[in-house]
Design a protein around this motif. Structure first.
Motif, PDB file in Angstrom:
ATOM      1  N   ALA B  27       0.855  -1.186   0.000  1.00  0.00           N
ATOM      2  CA  ALA B  27       0.000   0.000   0.000  1.00  0.00           C
ATOM      3  C   ALA B  27       0.886   1.229   0.000  1.00  0.00           C
ATOM      4  O   ALA B  27       2.013   1.194   0.505  1.00  0.00           O
ATOM      5  N   LEU B  28       0.387   2.292  -0.585  1.00  0.00           N
ATOM      6  CA  LEU B  28       1.083   3.577  -0.498  1.00  0.00           C
ATOM      7  C   LEU B  28       0.141   4.569   0.181  1.00  0.00           C
ATOM      8  O   LEU B  28      -0.799   5.087  -0.411  1.00  0.00           O
ATOM      9  N   LEU B  29       0.397   4.768   1.486  1.00  0.00           N
ATOM     10  CA  LEU B  29      -0.386   5.719   2.283  1.00  0.00           C
ATOM     11  C   LEU B  29       0.140   7.129   2.029  1.00  0.00           C
ATOM     12  O   LEU B  29       1.348   7.333   1.915  1.00  0.00           O
ATOM     13  N   VAL B  30      -0.775   8.078   1.993  1.00  0.00           N
ATOM     14  CA  VAL B  30      -0.388   9.473   1.797  1.00  0.00           C
ATOM     15  C   VAL B  30      -0.960  10.301   2.937  1.00  0.00           C
ATOM     16  O   VAL B  30      -2.146  10.192   3.261  1.00  0.00           O
ATOM     17  N   ARG B  31      -0.122  11.116   3.556  1.00  0.00           N
ATOM     18  CA  ARG B  31      -0.587  12.022   4.620  1.00  0.00           C
ATOM     19  C   ARG B  31      -0.323  13.458   4.185  1.00  0.00           C
ATOM     20  O   ARG B  31       0.800  13.807   3.818  1.00  0.00           O
ATOM     21  N   VAL B  32      -1.379  14.255   4.224  1.00  0.00           N
ATOM     22  CA  VAL B  32      -1.240  15.663   3.858  1.00  0.00           C
ATOM     23  C   VAL B  32      -1.462  16.512   5.105  1.00  0.00           C
ATOM     24  O   VAL B  32      -2.364  16.241   5.904  1.00  0.00           O
ATOM     25  N   ALA B  33      -0.637  17.522   5.287  1.00  0.00           N
ATOM     26  CA  ALA B  33      -0.796  18.463   6.401  1.00  0.00           C
ATOM     27  C   ALA B  33      -1.104  19.849   5.836  1.00  0.00           C
ATOM     28  O   ALA B  33      -0.430  20.321   4.919  1.00  0.00           O
ATOM     29  N   ALA B  34      -2.157  20.470   6.395  1.00  0.00           N
ATOM     30  CA  ALA B  34      -2.520  21.828   5.966  1.00  0.00           C
ATOM     31  C   ALA B  34      -3.291  22.506   7.094  1.00  0.00           C
ATOM     32  O   ALA B  34      -4.225  21.917   7.657  1.00  0.00           O
TER      33      ALA B  34
END
Lengths: 392, 392
Positions: B27-34
């Motif tokens: 799996a390729l998890l993506v975490r975005v911070a904003a």
């Protein structure tokens, strides 16, 4: 039995990369070794990402690295190239980058096969003759209409009888500015030269925005309007084609045969442009050429980089006499010119043709290439999956 | 103004990856911070290659890394997500992997936006209600018809009222074996359950080979025949659809809206299956759902991995009551189950629905994810472009 012993990738780049739409700023050279022979190819694609797609760990049975389908495979004839291509289509189905990676490898396999048989690739493809092509000087629009005019004058001075202007400011400011660029191009060229216009997908799928430019394109006698839309926006192509007396051209974004076929059948383009470095190589490009020929659509190569890529792109339609137009890099970056010792120069009548030499007939200038070599290392689980060679 | 401060990728993998067609092995998890908030997404794609497409050096103006269009961008509403998507379409036009990379980022942006607005994503998409969906147990065929039978019995024991069998041996030996698998599946399930058959593009574009299976599929009352062909083989789809009373299903390979649209219009599929982790995220998937609804074609999610991906895949058609079928991972690898704390479980009637919680409503189990984390480092010109974090 001849087997594929090694596939090496060389990421070459100019020292500085700018945001201009000039694809000759870097290159991904591919060298294949089999049975003591070498073949060379080139991907027209992001070098780092294309390398990653060759060496990445498998994700599952339909998401395997391209390398898994290539290394160790038999390479006796064209049927082996087709077999490997079919294997990749299944085993790398979910690896989106795979066709771009495979394209350069596929080209190198044809080059090697041609050397083994001492035949030019176009002969192995079944053509008896390599017909002359009329090269058009492919270049970007200037920043201003005055610059576009100057460039057109220069192309004319260099005796190009066909010229294409593309990308740059078109569609990014207003209609009037675009029209001034179109007119400046025609004015600088004079009335006799063929003039093509390429707008680099700038209108997305917006038919109305593209249609506004049609009267001006008709006025300057444009041979074609290239890539008004996203490669997949087939309905927009069809809708614009219906209202345009200027033929549409597209196809460089096709990464398989079917995409080009659908641009012809559903998108109603009059010119189908294929980049061998993206569509999966010379095999599928030949299939497009045959299809276009049967459908009364003109096949054109898409080439904006080296003469290795140019040679590859000429093979699929070398023997189709009436498909005469050829995209020819006009002002590539030094890298693209220097990495080959052989070049496909215009003859005294201004034409070019696919070479008679075995394979692609292009000798690589490894010394020059070395000057542009970019150092890459990819590690997964502390294991080096790719480390660029220090020599070529 | 809320801006995208960071995008982090986490490549997760089972210790061993096999060649079975099971996409839940990594799996390729993506975490975005904003703006002090976090959003999570998942790419359904090769992790290494997708990471490379986010960080690669620019090749030219239309081959820029995905990261260049994302980092630092404004994120106030859905229009910002659409704006970034359009930017990537132009600026990463020649980067084939870009849609797969962007898909996971896009999903994370929706999750974050939902948390900021304290609304589930399907509400932001304009739906007033999240309707129940009938989950089908999605699994691979057994190696033998006897194994397929046993798996069908097990799905029935777990009260699944709809089951899909896919891939495995189908199309790889002979017609008779395939028919035995189809019959075994129906026999094990009993006559009432919905049964779908997925052959994983095994026939390429060979209509005759696929057509041979139609009588058996009709006999077992298959709801659909999924992916007989390559996603781009639209003519083969249309030709088979014309002679089949069993509807065709496809779409998981679509990496933009248009490809799904063409499967409907030119390929004549009856079910359009969209993977949010490949098509460019939730935005284009919603556009497909609207289009399918208008065209009388049934929208179905494609999901074979985690419940984060499952939640994302439910959003685009949560409010379309009559589009009731939902692909539901039946026997995913432990990784896919463990990396989320929340799950979308079946209710007592056997249905599932998109959650009412803000965003995608899925909490990540960072501790579990950490156990599957794969160490990656990508260097270009001795500069580290990507190094995986040691924590999540």
């Amino acid at each position: 039995m001849r087997k594929i012993d090694a596939v090496d990738f060389f990421y070459l780049s100019m020292p500085e990369i700018t945001t201009e739409g000039d694809g000759s700023q870097d290159a991904l050279l591919v060298r294949v070794a089999a049975g003591g022979l070498l073949g060379w190819g080139e991907c027209e694609a992001s070098p780092l990402v294309s390398i990653a797609a060759f060496v990445c760990p498998m994700s599952h049975g339909a998401c395997r690295p391209v390398g898994a389908s290539v290394l160790g495979q038999r390479l006796e004839g064209p049927e082996d190239i087709a077999r490997i291509a079919a294997q990749i289509e299944l085993d790398s189905m979910d690896l989106l980058q795979a066709p771009h990676t495979w394209s350069g490898v596929e080209i190198a396999l044809w080059d090697l096969l041609g050397k083994a048989r001492e035949q030019p690739v176009w002969q192995i493809l079944g053509y008896r003759e390599s017909f002359r092509k009329l090269p058009y000087a492919s270049q970007l629009f200037g920043d201003t209409p005055a610059q576009t005019y100057q460039q057109a004058v220069e192309a004319r001075r260099q005796s190009f009888r066909a010229v294409k202007f593309g990308w740059g400011p078109i569609g990014r400011s207003d209609l009037q500015t675009d029209i001034e660029h179109f007119s400046a191009a025609r004015e600088g060229l004079g009335k006799d030269a063929l003039l093509m216009i390429d707008v680099g997908q700038i209108f997305g799928d917006d038919v109305a925005a593209a249609a506004e430019r049609l009267p001006a394109l008709k006025r300057i006698g444009a041979v074609w309007l290239e890539e008004p839309f996203h490669t997949s926006a087939l309905n927009s192509y069809a809708s614009l084609a219906k209202q345009s007396s200027v033929k549409l051209a597209a196809g460089e974004g096709a990464h398989n045969f079917h995409m080009a076929q659908h641009l012809i059948d559903f998108g109603q383009v009059g010119y189908i442009q294929v980049d061998c470095g993206r569509i999966g190589g010379i095999g599928p490009a030949k299939r497009v050429a045959d299809y276009a020929n049967a459908k009364g659509v003109t096949f054109v190569n898409h080439t904006f980089t080296s003469h290795l890529a140019l040679s590859a792109s000429l093979q699929p339609y070398a023997g189709l006499r009436s498909h005469e137009i050829c995209e020819y890099p006009f002002a590539p970056k030094p890298l693209a010119r220097e990495i080959t010792l052989s070049h496909i120069d215009r003859n005294k009548d201004g034409y070019v043709s696919a070479l008679e030499a075995p394979g692609l007939g292009i000798e690589i200038n490894t010394e020059a290439a070395l000057r542009y070599l970019v150092d890459v290392e990819i590690q997964v689980r502390s294991k080096v999956l790719f480390a660029s060679s220090k020599q070529i």
